[in-house]
Design a protein around this motif. Sequence first.
Motif, mmCIF file in Angstrom:
data_model
loop_
_atom_site.group_PDB
_atom_site.id
_atom_site.type_symbol
_atom_site.label_atom_id
_atom_site.label_comp_id
_atom_site.label_asym_id
_atom_site.label_seq_id
_atom_site.Cartn_x
_atom_site.Cartn_y
_atom_site.Cartn_z
ATOM 1 N N ARG A 125 0.827 -1.201 0.000
ATOM 2 C CA ARG A 125 0.000 0.000 0.000
ATOM 3 C C ARG A 125 0.865 1.257 0.000
ATOM 4 N N ALA A 126 1.940 1.229 0.790
ATOM 5 C CA ALA A 126 2.836 2.385 0.841
ATOM 6 C C ALA A 126 3.520 2.600 -0.503
ATOM 7 N N THR A 127 3.930 1.503 -1.159
ATOM 8 C CA THR A 127 4.578 1.620 -2.470
ATOM 9 C C THR A 127 3.621 2.181 -3.512
ATOM 10 N N HIS B 216 4.177 3.783 8.677
ATOM 11 C CA HIS B 216 3.806 5.190 8.837
ATOM 12 C C HIS B 216 2.760 5.596 7.791
ATOM 13 N N THR B 217 1.857 4.669 7.394
ATOM 14 C CA THR B 217 0.888 4.972 6.344
ATOM 15 C C THR B 217 -0.375 5.640 6.872
ATOM 16 N N ALA C 242 1.324 12.851 0.218
ATOM 17 C CA ALA C 242 1.055 11.540 0.798
ATOM 18 C C ALA C 242 2.081 10.510 0.323
ATOM 19 N N GLY C 243 2.451 10.568 -0.965
ATOM 20 C CA GLY C 243 3.461 9.651 -1.488
ATOM 21 C C GLY C 243 4.814 9.858 -0.847
ATOM 22 N N LEU C 244 5.161 11.129 -0.604
ATOM 23 C CA LEU C 244 6.444 11.415 0.038
ATOM 24 C C LEU C 244 6.479 10.874 1.462
ATOM 25 N N LEU C 245 5.381 11.042 2.198
ATOM 26 C CA LEU C 245 5.324 10.514 3.566
ATOM 27 C C LEU C 245 5.325 8.989 3.579
ATOM 28 N N ALA C 246 4.719 8.376 2.553
ATOM 29 C CA ALA C 246 4.685 6.918 2.487
ATOM 30 C C ALA C 246 6.073 6.333 2.268
ATOM 31 N N LEU C 247 7.001 7.116 1.750
ATOM 32 C CA LEU C 247 8.370 6.637 1.568
ATOM 33 C C LEU C 247 9.030 6.292 2.889
ATOM 34 N N ARG C 248 8.496 6.813 4.001
ATOM 35 C CA ARG C 248 9.079 6.516 5.317
ATOM 36 C C ARG C 248 8.900 5.060 5.700
ATOM 37 N N GLY C 249 8.011 4.351 5.031
ATOM 38 C CA GLY C 249 7.838 2.934 5.332
ATOM 39 C C GLY C 249 6.395 2.611 5.639
ATOM 40 N N HIS C 250 6.062 1.313 5.563
ATOM 41 C CA HIS C 250 4.667 0.884 5.711
ATOM 42 C C HIS C 250 4.140 1.069 7.116
#
Length: 397
Positions: free
Chosen positions: A23-25, A80-81, A70-78
Amino acid sequence: MTRPGRFRSGMPRPGGPATERLRATLMTGLGVASLVYTALGLGAAGGQLERLHVFGTVLYALCAALPPLAGLLALRGHRHTAVPLALTAVYCLLVLLAIVLWLPLMTAPQMPQPAPWPYSILTIPAAAAGLLWSPPAAWSYLGILSVATGLLRHATAPVLGWIVAVQDAVFAFTFAAVFLALIQGALAGGRELDRSAAVARAATAREARLSSEHRQRIRLDALVHDHVLAVLLAAGRGDPAVQDQVPASARTALELLHDSPAGPGDPVPAREAAARIRDAVPAGFEWHARVPEHLFLPPEAAAALVEATTEAVRNSCRHAGDAARRVHVRGRSGEAAWLRVRIEDEGTGFEPAAVPSERLGLRVSVLERMSALPGGSASVRSAPGRGTVVDVCWQAP
C-alpha cells in the motif's frame, strides 16, 4: 465500526506487513503520477481558474499537492501509512467537492473549450479510492465521480450535447476502472501473502509446541524409568534391600521434574555439568575430564547429559559385574561448541539388536532422551564378550 462493503471515508483496516508495504509503495507511485497529470494539465487548468472563485483555486492547489505529499510521507515505510492515508482520503473528497461546487464557483458565464480539470485527473482519485476503501465502496465512488463529471461536462459545454457528455463519462469511467482494478488486485495479492505467512507461522508454532511436548514426554518416561521402575522391578523380584527405596525414588523423580527448566534459562557452565556427572559416578570408575573453561550449555542440554550419563553408569553397574569401567568427558568451546561423555566398561557386553522392545533402559533413558534434545545425540556400541561403549553428546546447533 463500519461494515465491510459500505462506503467509508476513513482509513482502511490495517493489513499485514506485506499488504501495508504494498500500500505504501502504491501510494508513492500515485503521488508521482499525480505530479505528471498536474504538469500536463496545468495550462488548461490555469485558464479555467481565472473564471472561478478563489476557493476554486484553493481546491485545485490542494488536489495538486495532497497526493505527492502523501506519497512522500509513504516513503518513510509501511508502518507510517496512517497520515498518508488520511491525506489521500481528504484528496478524494476534495476532488468530488470540486466537481459538485464547480458551477456555483464560476464567476464567468462560460469556460474555455477544454473539459473541467477534474475530468483530466479522474484516474488518480479512482486509484486512490482503491487504496482506501473496500471494493464496493471504491467502485461506488468511481461511479459517482464519473456521473458527476459527465453532468458537469454538459453543464459547462451544453452546445456539445448529451451524447458527448455521456461518452466522456463512459470513457473516464472505463479508463479509471482499469487502474482501480489493478490496485485492488495488487492489494488482494498482498493480503493473500499475509494470510499464507500467518498460516505458516501458526504451523511452525504448532510444530514447536508438539516437539516440546514430545521432548517432555520422553524425559518424563526416562525419569520414571530411572527413579521408579528400576526400583519397582527389583522389588518385584523379592529383593528386600530396595523396599524402602521406592518412596525415595518417586520423590527424586518429582524433584527432578520440578527443577528441570521447561524453556530457555541461564546457560550452565560445562564444568559445572561435568561436576554433576562426577558426583553421579560411583567409586570403581576411572574418571577423565577435559572441559574448556568458557564452554556453556543450555540448561536443558546440561540436564539431559547428566541424566543420560547417570542411567548409562547405572546400567553398567547392573550388567558389567566387576569389569573395569571408565568415564571420559571432553568438550570444545567456540562456534562449533560441543560436550561429549563416554561411558566404557569391559563387561560381558550384549547384542543391541537383540534387546526386547519392552526393555526401556538405554533406549528411553539414553537414546531417546538425547535424540529429543536439540543438538543432542547418543550411541551404544556393544557385542557379546567385548564390553560396552555409550556416547552421549551435545553440539551447538
